[in-house]
Scaffold this motif. Structure first.
Motif, short mmCIF file in Angstrom:
data_model
loop_
_atom_site.label_atom_id
_atom_site.label_comp_id
_atom_site.label_asym_id
_atom_site.label_seq_id
_atom_site.Cartn_x
_atom_site.Cartn_y
_atom_site.Cartn_z
N THR A 442 -1.10 44.31 -92.63
CA THR A 442 -2.48 43.87 -94.03
C THR A 442 -3.31 45.74 -94.13
OG1 THR A 442 -3.07 42.95 -92.59
CG2 THR A 442 -1.62 41.06 -93.91
N ALA A 443 -3.41 46.36 -93.35
CA ALA A 443 -4.41 47.01 -92.89
C ALA A 443 -4.04 48.82 -94.09
CB ALA A 443 -5.06 47.33 -91.55
N ARG A 444 -2.78 48.36 -93.64
CA ARG A 444 -1.70 49.30 -94.54
C ARG A 444 -1.80 48.90 -95.91
NH1 ARG A 444 1.71 48.55 -89.98
NH2 ARG A 444 3.26 48.04 -91.82
N TRP A 445 -1.72 47.51 -95.99
CA TRP A 445 -2.14 47.70 -97.95
C TRP A 445 -3.18 47.08 -98.74
CZ3 TRP A 445 2.34 43.08 -97.08
CH2 TRP A 445 3.78 44.12 -96.94
N GLY A 446 -3.96 47.50 -97.53
CA GLY A 446 -5.66 46.86 -97.63
C GLY A 446 -5.84 45.62 -98.16
N LEU A 447 -5.32 44.60 -97.21
CA LEU A 447 -5.36 42.88 -97.62
C LEU A 447 -6.19 42.53 -96.11
CD1 LEU A 447 -2.44 43.04 -98.98
CD2 LEU A 447 -4.06 42.09 -100.17
N ASP A 448 -6.48 43.54 -95.51
CA ASP A 448 -7.10 43.06 -93.90
C ASP A 448 -8.22 42.66 -94.25
OD1 ASP A 448 -7.55 46.27 -94.56
OD2 ASP A 448 -8.94 45.39 -92.76
N GLU A 450 -11.74 43.85 -92.81
CA GLU A 450 -12.62 44.61 -93.15
C GLU A 450 -12.29 44.84 -95.12
OE1 GLU A 450 -14.43 48.78 -91.27
OE2 GLU A 450 -11.93 48.60 -91.31
N SER A 451 -11.42 45.75 -95.06
CA SER A 451 -11.26 45.53 -96.50
C SER A 451 -11.46 44.21 -97.33
CB SER A 451 -9.36 45.65 -97.23
OG SER A 451 -9.08 46.61 -96.15
N LEU A 452 -10.68 43.33 -97.21
CA LEU A 452 -11.30 42.10 -98.19
C LEU A 452 -12.32 41.42 -98.39
CD1 LEU A 452 -8.02 39.87 -98.21
CD2 LEU A 452 -8.93 41.75 -99.63
N SER A 453 -13.20 41.68 -97.16
CA SER A 453 -14.54 41.23 -97.31
C SER A 453 -15.66 42.19 -97.76
CB SER A 453 -15.24 40.65 -95.58
OG SER A 453 -15.26 41.95 -94.76
N LYS A 454 -15.57 43.80 -98.75
CA LYS A 454 -16.05 43.77 -99.06
C LYS A 454 -16.18 43.87 -100.56
CE LYS A 454 -15.24 48.14 -96.07
NZ LYS A 454 -14.32 49.35 -96.06
N VAL A 455 -14.96 43.10 -101.24
CA VAL A 455 -15.18 42.89 -102.32
C VAL A 455 -14.85 41.48 -102.49
CG1 VAL A 455 -14.00 44.96 -103.23
CG2 VAL A 455 -11.91 42.88 -102.23
N ASN A 456 -15.09 40.60 -101.52
CA ASN A 456 -14.87 39.57 -101.41
C ASN A 456 -16.09 38.31 -100.10
OD1 ASN A 456 -14.49 37.07 -101.76
ND2 ASN A 456 -11.67 36.70 -101.35
N PRO A 457 -17.62 38.12 -100.10
CA PRO A 457 -17.53 38.66 -99.10
C PRO A 457 -17.98 36.86 -99.11
CG PRO A 457 -19.11 39.90 -100.74
CD PRO A 457 -17.73 39.30 -100.97
N GLY A 458 -17.62 35.99 -97.62
CA GLY A 458 -17.44 35.39 -97.43
C GLY A 458 -16.11 34.93 -97.28
N VAL A 459 -14.69 35.56 -97.44
CA VAL A 459 -13.24 35.15 -97.65
C VAL A 459 -13.42 34.87 -96.25
CG1 VAL A 459 -12.78 37.53 -97.08
CG2 VAL A 459 -11.30 35.93 -98.02
N ILE A 460 -12.20 33.57 -95.78
CA ILE A 460 -12.04 33.32 -94.44
C ILE A 460 -10.11 34.51 -94.71
CG2 ILE A 460 -10.50 31.90 -93.07
CD1 ILE A 460 -12.95 29.93 -94.29
N THR A 461 -10.05 35.11 -93.31
CA THR A 461 -8.18 35.39 -93.55
C THR A 461 -7.96 35.40 -92.24
OG1 THR A 461 -9.46 37.83 -92.53
CG2 THR A 461 -8.97 37.66 -94.80
N VAL A 462 -6.51 35.06 -92.43
CA VAL A 462 -6.07 33.95 -91.20
C VAL A 462 -4.01 35.04 -90.89
CG1 VAL A 462 -4.69 32.19 -89.93
CG2 VAL A 462 -6.57 32.52 -91.07
#
Length: 726
Positions: A442-448, A450-462
């Motif tokens: 997911t980090a290679r795709w920008g879906l980790d 750290e990347s997602l929380s910058k544009v989507n604060p409060g997101v839960i990723t599993v």
């Protein structure tokens, strides 16, 4: 979360799961585990109540978790309502609070048998056998903990409590992989194979000094790389013939292929097979023992173990992340709607563990958007062996239908930069993003996170990886059988003096899925985001606590034998006995002296004494005489008779028994019928949790591949090149 604990062994696992989330638990002592190891494991961290005034204790609680026979529940009124209607009241019983068998009794063996687990285990020439370590009650407890969090989410929305009904039988019936749905879709059901999987080429192999789990299913690389390993050693024999490159031919030749692989495995130590498997990114693992678990380098590197009264115990199935800034309020539904109504979930999972987790979220109202593609073919959709229904296509295979109902499907080729961009834009608008990719993907795709929380604060990723995102084994390729082997569970499937048999259904996937759901609903209840690094190995190993503690505390021998592998030190008789008919069996569990006297009177088994010690000393004769009696009667007839006299018993149910013949499951509507556009009307496994005020919704079939691509992208305002939407 403040919890009042009124549980017995049926609900103990729920209490440990809630303790793992940080709950403050006050326990009112009642009946509990029979040995110290189990008591230490299940109830460590609880506080003993200073008073027996339940109403006073309930006034200080958010959640009440109660379990036991329906007739002995302390929190129900005469009309079956909660004594504390303003609270979240979770009740775990053997068969549920409603239905003709609501008063039936069960321990783990009876619940596992009534729910279909027992049927799937054991040697072909021996009696059926449930998974080790009270797996039936552990999955029931996991669902109860999830139910507690869902109830709190709903109460936070509208201020009202509710009663949550958890049937141990139904919790088990939801974990069988193909155990029931193979009958629904194909008119057949799996049988005991001694650990050889029926739909994937995996099993337990003898090594030079022990055993290893592995195989060659999955992507074609799993076969070609295993073959290369064998060829390098000059031990591939005839498997290098071109005909074995064809997956269908190889599958049809599995007995021969397994023989060659078995010879290869037998010349190497179990540790070598595990180490080389990890180095080559192949799903192989040493079958570890419970006394080896604390030295596992992967688990130790991730600080998995905890101290309990000076002893080493396993940790919890999941760890919640630290609080993050920027938490947000997700959209919530109206009063009476499922608890997760308004939640948007981006589902990047495939096969079993992830889809079972997201199916549960969908059942409770979440909008689950499943990202899939013909370019990365989910075997549960595309593999013919997993379609179960004769003539089924990738759009109406039975396995996929069962585990993906209630979701929306969008087809996106994520092997392209354009496809990855589409998914990133979707993720930016979702509340939960869940995947089961290998670490780093997911980090290679920008879906980790750290990347997602910058544009989507409060997101839960599993991320549901095999062994976790870090540690020396982080890149290990795992299947359910290799995780069970690493965790110590596979070793305990051996009969005394025999080889480990392994499990022939994805119990580990279900355990990991429940852990993922629990983490998500716990974070939602706390209204915060974060990254959940879920190790499926840790979820499995968390079930082995009593075994690990027994190695330190010692344990009383159970007296189990190959013929009677179900014996327990603290119960007698306790086992699976032959019934009238071909391969028909009934499970019987005597829990106390009164039940023994009743059983002896009903069956004519000669009493050897009234207490447990006297019975254990004469256990061989008791089991033989009881088996002679059960052999002349139908399993259902025996179970009905014994239960009517207060003795726990159940048919060892197969897929047909569960879906077509069980009056309790039928009365509770556990196999609802959904209409699919291609498959027509099809039974599905129901939702385990029954919330009185915000019930689950099981009313939408699984999607066709890409069925909702246009609708979802339009809804999100996303345009994309049509060539990546396939």
């Amino acid at each position: 979360m403040k919890v009042l604990d009124l549980t017995d062994e049926l609900g103990a696992a729920a209490i440990r799961a809630l303790i793992g989330l940080g709950a403050d638990v006050v326990r009112v002592p009642g009946s509990g585990p029979a040995d110290r190891a189990a008591a230490l494991h299940w109830y460590a961290g609880t506080k003993t109540a200073a008073t027996g005034d339940l109403d006073a204790l309930a006034a200080e609680a958010d959640v009440i978790v109660e379990s036991g026979p329906v007739a002995k529940l302390r929190g129900l009124t005469k009309d079956g309502e909660s004594r504390w209607p303003g609270l979240v009241h979770v009740v775990v019983t053997s068969f549920g609070l409603t239905g003709p068998r609501r008063d039936w009794l069960a321990d783990d063996l009876i619940a596992a048998s009534a729910g279909g687990m027992t049927w799937l285990g054991g040697r072909p020439d021996g009696p059926p056998k449930p998974p080790p370590r009270e797996s039936a009650l552990q999955v029931a407890g996991a669902h109860a903990a999830i139910g507690a969090c869902l109830g709190l989410i709903a109460r936070d929305r509208d201020g009202a409590g509710q009663l949550i009904d958890v049937s141990a039988q139904e919790a088990v019936a939801a974990t069988l992989e193909t155990g029931a749905i193979a009958w629904i879709h194909g008119g057949a059901f799996p049988r005991r194979t001694g650990g050889i999987y029926g739909h994937v080429a995996h099993r337990v192999f003898r090594a030079a000094d022990g055993h290893a789990a592995g195989g060659y299913s999955g992507s074609n690389r799993m076969w070609t790389d295993l073959l290369a390993w064998m060829a390098e050693a000059g031990e591939a024999e005839d498997l290098t013939d071109e005909k074995y490159a064809d997956a269908v031919y190889r599958w049809n030749s599995r007995p021969h292929v397994d023989e060659v692989v078995a010879r290869f495995a037998s010349r190497r130590t179990a540790r070598t097979l595990g180490e080389q498997g990890r180095r080559r990114a192949l799903p192989w693992a040493e079958v570890s023992r419970a006394d080896q678990l604390a030295e596992n380098p992967q688990l130790r590197s991730r600080d998995f173990f905890i101290d309990v009264d000076g002893f080493t115990d396993v940790g919890y199935a999941v760890k919640l992340p630290a609080s993050e800034p920027g938490s947000k309020t997700w959209r919530t539904g109206r009063t009476g709607e499922p608890a997760l109504t308004g939640l948007r979930v981006l589902d990047l999972t495939w096969v079993l563990a992830g889809p079972y987790a997201t199916r549960q979220l969908a059942d409770h109202g979440a909008d689950v958007i499943k990202v899939e593609s013909a370019h990365r073919q989910d075997p549960t959709r595309f593999a013919p062996s997993m379609r179960l229904r004769p003539g089924a296509s990738h759009d109406d295979g039975g396995y996929f239908l069962n585990f993906n109902r209630g979701k929306r499907s969008i087809a996106v080729n994520m092997r392209t930069p354009e496809g990855q961009d589409v998914v990133r834009r979707l993720a930016a608008r979702c509340d939960v993003v869940i995947d089961n990719y290998s670490p780093g993907t997911t980090a290679r795709w920008g879906l980790d996170h750290e990347s997602l929380s910058k544009v989507n604060p409060g997101v839960i990723t599993v991320s549901m990886s095999g062994v976790g995102q870090d540690g020396p084994w982080r890149n290990a390729v795992t299947f359910a059988d290799t995780l069970a082997a690493m965790s110590g569970l596979t070793h305990e499937t051996a009969d005394p003096g025999g080889d480990p048999q392994g499990l022939t259904f994805g119990l580990g996937d279900m355990v990991a899925a429940n852990a993922a759901v629990l983490a998500i609903v716990a974070l939602l209840r706390e209204r915060r985001g974060g990254f959940v690094d879920l190790s499926q190995l840790e979820a499995m190993a968390a079930s082995m606590g009593p075994a690990v503690l027994e190695q330190q505390l010692g344990t009383v021998p159970a007296g189990a034998t190959p013929a009677w592998p179900h014996r327990l030190a603290h119960r007698c008789p306790h086992g699976v006995y032959p019934a009238l008919g071909e391969d028909r069996w009934v499970a019987v569990a005597v829990l106390d002296d009164e039940q023994w006297r009743t059983l002896a009177r009903l069956t004519g088994v000669r009493e050897t004494g009234f207490d447990l010690a006297e019975r254990k000393a004469d256990e061989d004769r008791i089991d033989a005489e009881l088996a002679a009696w059960t052999r002349t009667r139908g399993a259902a007839e025996t179970a009905e008779l014994l239960q009517s006299h207060g003795i726990p018993a159940a048919v060892v149910s197969n897929g047909e028994d569960l879906t077509d013949l069980d009056p309790q499951l039928a009365a509770r509507g556990f196999y609802p019928v959904l209409r699919h556009p291609l498959a027509g009307e099809v039974k599905h496994e129901g939702s385990v949790l029954r919330l009185s005020r915000t019930p689950a919704r099981v009313d939408r079939p699984a999607p066709l591949l890409g069925e909702h691509t246009h609708a979802v992208l339009t809804e999100f305002g996303i345009t994309a090149d049509p060539t990546v939407l396939e």
